[in-house]
Design an enzyme around this catalytic site. Structure first.
Site, PDB file in Angstrom:
ATOM      1  N   LYS A   1       0.866  -1.237   0.128  1.00  0.00           N
ATOM      2  CA  LYS A   1      -0.039  -0.107  -0.126  1.00  0.00           C
ATOM      3  C   LYS A   1       0.964   1.366  -0.155  1.00  0.00           C
ATOM      4  O   LYS A   1       0.498   2.132  -0.490  1.00  0.00           O
ATOM      5  CB  LYS A   1      -0.979  -0.188   1.089  1.00  0.00           C
ATOM      6  CG  LYS A   1      -2.142  -1.155   0.875  1.00  0.00           C
ATOM      7  CD  LYS A   1      -3.421  -0.583   2.003  1.00  0.00           C
ATOM      8  CE  LYS A   1      -4.574  -1.598   1.682  1.00  0.00           C
ATOM      9  NZ  LYS A   1      -5.396  -1.518   2.724  1.00  0.00           N
TER      10      LYS A   1
ATOM     11  N   LYS B   1      -8.303 -11.045  -8.520  1.00  0.00           N
ATOM     12  CA  LYS B   1      -9.624 -11.207  -7.392  1.00  0.00           C
ATOM     13  C   LYS B   1     -10.624 -10.258  -7.566  1.00  0.00           C
ATOM     14  O   LYS B   1     -10.156  -9.219  -8.155  1.00  0.00           O
ATOM     15  CB  LYS B   1      -8.966 -11.552  -5.909  1.00  0.00           C
ATOM     16  CG  LYS B   1      -8.803 -10.455  -5.253  1.00  0.00           C
ATOM     17  CD  LYS B   1      -8.696 -10.842  -3.683  1.00  0.00           C
ATOM     18  CE  LYS B   1      -8.597  -9.572  -3.034  1.00  0.00           C
ATOM     19  NZ  LYS B   1      -8.789  -9.574  -1.658  1.00  0.00           N
TER      20      LYS B   1
ATOM     21  N   LYS C   1     -13.242  -4.223  -5.081  1.00  0.00           N
ATOM     22  CA  LYS C   1     -13.512  -2.972  -5.199  1.00  0.00           C
ATOM     23  C   LYS C   1     -12.552  -1.960  -5.953  1.00  0.00           C
ATOM     24  O   LYS C   1     -12.583  -1.171  -6.893  1.00  0.00           O
ATOM     25  CB  LYS C   1     -14.127  -2.348  -3.875  1.00  0.00           C
ATOM     26  CG  LYS C   1     -15.290  -2.596  -3.623  1.00  0.00           C
ATOM     27  CD  LYS C   1     -15.659  -2.166  -2.155  1.00  0.00           C
ATOM     28  CE  LYS C   1     -14.584  -3.023  -1.012  1.00  0.00           C
ATOM     29  NZ  LYS C   1     -15.142  -3.286  -0.040  1.00  0.00           N
TER      30      LYS C   1
END
Ligand code: ADP
Length: 337
Positions: free
Chosen positions: A112, A199, A202
């Site tokens: 991240k 996968k 969102k």
């Protein structure tokens, strides 16, 4: 009789709930309620680690609560993290029992923080992003659960939680915190309809997830346009897209359709349109049920919100007891409540 074992799991209010979240996590949560005393948190403090919109966060938090209730989560088991400020307090204390080096080595932090740099975030990486596994450790340890259902991506974080708990116990000279065990349950990994090699998620954008609460038309359209052949499947192997469609049928417990379409596949007579129709029917069926429940809850919004505030207040009592004991053990003065 001994107390039923406790299970803790949390979910971030970051937007729509999709079939990946449902089949991969929430459906299992509903089932676990029958066997364990469950604590399910909507963890809004966690949704702040990356740049975010405060108005959206408030909305998303209630949205997620209503969606979870629609899937069959009991309101008594649900809490909103920011209404239990003891999580943040315990997090500070646990930070002092956490190795800085171990935090910087967390895979999610590395991923991240690399992303923030790329996505025009001017390289802004909040200390929250680094510290969030400690808050997660506090979320878990504050309710002293025996089990935490985890997917592979969270195993490292649970291990950190156990390390922190152990270090605290060693330093205060008491086996105070229970070291929680991972609860591995067979859950499917649902792939994106637009790219079955990644996968369903969102964060990848609209076409990469199917909203559990979407209109029937939208669900059918997304399933119809799901990628089946990417052209790079080795001879004799099922393509990732077709495998994902079969997985969805299985996850949706449409076993008759699953078996008959598998037979077609084995006979080399599978028509993709039949498989897609069966998947769309299954997903629409599930979606209709949760949407009907959602409509009932929406008709009583105020009461539902009151119920959640009450259940959070009841759950908070547990957290208050833990924080008082922890402060005693850590040599900190306590507020009486
Ligand atoms: P997203 O990746 O869409 O942001 P979250 O990270 O909020 O989803 O995931 C919430 C829960 O749903 C987690 O327990 C996670 O393991 C599960 N989950 C998310 N995506 C999938 C997927 N594609 N397949 C199975 N489980 C998933």
């Amino acid at each position: 009789m001994s107390e039923t074992k406790r299970v803790l799991s949390c979910i971030q209010p970051t937007g729509d709930m999709h079939f990946g979240n449902y089949f991969g996590a929430v459906k299992n949560w509903v089932k676990l309620q029958q066997t364990y005393t469950c604590y399910y948190g909507v963890v809004n403090y966690h949704a702040m680690t990356m740049p975010y919109n405060p108005k959206k966060l408030r909305n998303n938090t209630w949205e997620l609560i209503f969606n979870l209730l629609s899937t069959g989560i009991d309101h008594e088991r649900l809490f909103i993290q920011s209404l239990v400020p003891e999580h943040a307090e315990l997090s500070w204390i646990l930070n002092c029992f956490t190795s800085y080096g171990q935090l910087t080595r967390m895979t999610q932090f590395k991923d991240k923080s690399a992303q923030s740099g790329e996505q025009g975030g001017e390289g802004f990486i909040s200390a929250g992003l680094l510290n969030y596994p400690v808050l997660q450790a506090a979320d878990i340890l504050i309710y002293r659960p025996s089990f935490v259902p985890v997917g592979k991506d969270q195993e490292q974080h649970l291990e950190l939680t156990r390390n922190i708990a152990q270090r605290f116990n060693n330093q205060v000279g008491k086996e105070y915190f229970i070291l929680p065990e991972p609860l591995f349950t067979e859950v499917p990994k649902v792939m994106s309809p637009a790219d079955p090699t990644r996968k369903m998620s969102k964060s990848a954008g609209d076409k990469h997830y199917i909203n559990l609460f979407a209109e029937e038309k939208r669900i059918r359209k997304q399933v119809r346009s799901a990628v089946t052949d990417t052209g790079d499947t080795p001879e004799g192997e099922m393509s990732a897209g077709v495998r994902n469609l079969f997985e969805l049928l299985k996850a949706g417990e449409a076993m008759d359709a699953y078996q008959s379409l598998q037979s077609d596949y084995e006979a080399g007579a599978l028509k993709y349109v039949d498989l897609k129709d069966a998947v769309a029917d299954t997903l629409v069926g599930i979606s209709e049920q949760v949407r009907a429940r959602r409509a009932e809850l929406d008709a009583n919004k105020k009461e539902v919100k009151q119920q959640i505030k009450a259940s959070t207040a009841a759950i908070r009592k547990e957290a208050q007891q833990t924080i008082a004991e922890v402060k005693d053990l850590a040599g900190l003065m306590n507020v009486r409540f």
